[in-house]
Design an enzyme around this catalytic site. Sequence first.
Site, PDB file in Angstrom:
ATOM      1  N   TYR A 144       0.795  -1.163  -0.046  1.00  0.00           N
ATOM      2  CA  TYR A 144       0.059   0.114  -0.261  1.00  0.00           C
ATOM      3  C   TYR A 144       1.037   1.389  -0.245  1.00  0.00           C
ATOM      4  CZ  TYR A 144      -3.353   2.797   2.257  1.00  0.00           C
ATOM      5  OH  TYR A 144      -4.622   3.886   2.542  1.00  0.00           O
ATOM      6  N   LYS A 174      -0.839  -1.455  -4.186  1.00  0.00           N
ATOM      7  CA  LYS A 174      -2.496   0.206  -4.759  1.00  0.00           C
ATOM      8  C   LYS A 174      -1.551   1.637  -4.251  1.00  0.00           C
ATOM      9  CE  LYS A 174      -5.695   2.498  -1.169  1.00  0.00           C
ATOM     10  NZ  LYS A 174      -6.023   2.687   0.083  1.00  0.00           N
TER      11      LYS A 174
END
Length: 312
Positions: A144, A174
Amino acid sequence: MEKIIGLIDAPFTPFHANGDVNLEPIPAYARMLAKNGLKGVFINGSSGEGYMLTPEERKQLAEAWIAATRDIVASDGKPFKVIVHVGSCCVRESRMLAEHAQAIGAWGIGAMAPPFPKVGRIEELVKYCEEIACGAPDLPFYYYHIPAFNGAFLPMTKFLEAVDGRIANFAGIKYTFESMYEYNQCRLYKDGKYDMLHGQDETILPCLAMGGARGGIGGTTNYNGNNLVGIIEAWQAGDLERARELQNFSQEVINVICHFRGNIVGGKRIMKLIGLDLGPNRTPFQNMTDAEEAQMHAELEAIRFFERCNKF
């Protein structure tokens, strides 16, 4: 590995008035998200105040979300996905949470770089991800990338080169950062080897057009998901004007929450306004006052948000 197509929601964590975790709203929450076109959830992340939860609370939330979504089928006919954010300042805690996520049947796991100690080198980040990912070797692992939260302003193309072949279950990133150029370069790496999940709701359309995005994880999808899903659907249908209108409206919604301390605070209070009270934020977040709520409600009414928002 399966690549995610469509939008995954980053849900808020429901709290009671005293600050305890409240699991009761989760089944209705999950059904609402699926009804509005979301393909799954990425729980215990930044929108969910994950770093402010105890490890036991994070486990309870993961179990509750998996139980609540077990029989939910997304609009693409696939099971509703539960991805568990397991990042922590303690890598051993992260690995333990990864092991738990795999044991209870999560679809995948993810982790952002820790806010402390600050990760300043690619090798440090790869090692951190490696230790976590090996706790759930059967699940896809997503890094992320949200440097505004943790200061890990590292080049993601170099990260992909370093992680390639080293973490067997590494699925992708992400990507919650402003560089569409870097996003696209990561997407092009080895002919699209890794899943690049777009992470900024305000720029879905340009990433569809320039970056070839196919999947994403959003925060304003909690209450504006049907419009954000609509951007992708309009783009796929070749209706650029409709896609532009939906993207511009979604930016108007974001403009409102930026007046009220952003998605984590303002966005969570919007959930109450559309019919799902998820309680307060945890300290040190400054919760909205009743006067601020009334002002936000008026600003949302002015853009006709309640005619277009997620429906239960």
